[in-house]
Motif scaffolding. Structure first.
Motif, PDB file in Angstrom:
ATOM      1  N   SER A   1       0.758  -1.213   0.097  1.00  0.00           N
ATOM      2  CA  SER A   1      -0.034   0.133   0.038  1.00  0.00           C
ATOM      3  C   SER A   1       0.826   1.271  -0.130  1.00  0.00           C
ATOM      4  O   SER A   1       2.030   1.276   0.260  1.00  0.00           O
ATOM      5  N   GLU A   2       0.269   2.395  -0.161  1.00  0.00           N
ATOM      6  CA  GLU A   2       0.831   3.793  -0.286  1.00  0.00           C
ATOM      7  C   GLU A   2       1.404   3.982   1.132  1.00  0.00           C
ATOM      8  O   GLU A   2       2.776   4.561   1.372  1.00  0.00           O
ATOM      9  N   LEU A   3       0.585   3.706   2.146  1.00  0.00           N
ATOM     10  CA  LEU A   3       1.275   3.885   3.547  1.00  0.00           C
ATOM     11  C   LEU A   3       2.544   3.030   3.833  1.00  0.00           C
ATOM     12  O   LEU A   3       3.456   3.422   4.683  1.00  0.00           O
ATOM     13  N   ASP A   4       2.776   1.668   3.305  1.00  0.00           N
ATOM     14  CA  ASP A   4       3.748   1.037   3.485  1.00  0.00           C
ATOM     15  C   ASP A   4       4.843   1.424   2.672  1.00  0.00           C
ATOM     16  O   ASP A   4       6.033   1.304   3.315  1.00  0.00           O
ATOM     17  N   LEU A   5       4.761   2.062   1.635  1.00  0.00           N
ATOM     18  CA  LEU A   5       5.969   2.562   0.792  1.00  0.00           C
ATOM     19  C   LEU A   5       6.324   4.002   1.660  1.00  0.00           C
ATOM     20  O   LEU A   5       7.505   4.157   1.667  1.00  0.00           O
ATOM     21  N   LEU A   6       5.552   5.084   2.377  1.00  0.00           N
ATOM     22  CA  LEU A   6       5.673   5.907   3.047  1.00  0.00           C
ATOM     23  C   LEU A   6       6.600   5.611   4.259  1.00  0.00           C
ATOM     24  O   LEU A   6       7.510   6.138   4.720  1.00  0.00           O
TER      25      LEU A   6
ATOM     26  N   LYS B   1       8.186   2.640   4.529  1.00  0.00           N
ATOM     27  CA  LYS B   1       9.609   1.835   4.221  1.00  0.00           C
ATOM     28  C   LYS B   1      10.592   3.184   3.733  1.00  0.00           C
ATOM     29  O   LYS B   1      11.876   3.165   4.020  1.00  0.00           O
TER      30      LYS B   1
ATOM     31  N   LYS C   1       9.209   8.290   5.579  1.00  0.00           N
ATOM     32  CA  LYS C   1       8.309   9.595   5.718  1.00  0.00           C
ATOM     33  C   LYS C   1       7.188   9.684   6.639  1.00  0.00           C
ATOM     34  O   LYS C   1       6.746  10.596   7.066  1.00  0.00           O
TER      35      LYS C   1
ATOM     36  N   TRP D   1       1.511   3.293  10.946  1.00  0.00           N
ATOM     37  CA  TRP D   1       0.215   3.643  10.450  1.00  0.00           C
ATOM     38  C   TRP D   1      -0.729   2.117  11.104  1.00  0.00           C
ATOM     39  O   TRP D   1      -0.172   1.214  11.338  1.00  0.00           O
TER      40      TRP D   1
ATOM     41  N   ARG E   1      -4.626   0.287  10.752  1.00  0.00           N
ATOM     42  CA  ARG E   1      -5.888   0.037  10.059  1.00  0.00           C
ATOM     43  C   ARG E   1      -6.965  -0.556  10.783  1.00  0.00           C
ATOM     44  O   ARG E   1      -6.823  -1.217  11.865  1.00  0.00           O
TER      45      ARG E   1
ATOM     46  N   CYS F   1     -12.409   6.362   4.428  1.00  0.00           N
ATOM     47  CA  CYS F   1     -12.457   6.014   3.212  1.00  0.00           C
ATOM     48  C   CYS F   1     -13.914   5.496   3.093  1.00  0.00           C
ATOM     49  O   CYS F   1     -14.326   4.354   3.163  1.00  0.00           O
TER      50      CYS F   1
END
Length: 75
Positions: free
Chosen positions: A2-7, A9, A12, A16, A18, A52
């Motif tokens: 996910s985008e949050l995982d990328l941030l 890693k 940034k 997070w 869920r 969401c």
């Protein structure tokens, strides 16, 4: 991933979560639990709440306003 995982890693964001359960209580009275889709903990110590929803009906809007009143930082 996910985008949050990328941030996370990339360093940034701090972390997070869920589907976190939040207690919506007023003056010591439990009103209901609210499950927010995502909570992002930023490096500067701030917390971002992300919801969401495809459709915001009246019942959800009532819960959301209560959540905002209890979890928002005053200006």
């Amino acid at each position: 991933m996910s985008e949050l995982d990328l941030l996370l890693k990339a360093g940034k964001i701090k972390s997070w979560e869920r589907q976190k359960k939040l207690d919506l209580s007023v003056n010591g009275f439990h009103i209901q639990n609210y499950y927010i889709d995502f909570i992002v903990h930023h490096l500067d110590g701030t917390t971002e709440y992300i919801e969401c929803k495809g459709y915001w009906d009246d019942a959800f809007l009532h819960k959301w306003r209560l959540f905002e009143a209890l979890y928002s930082v005053p200006p």
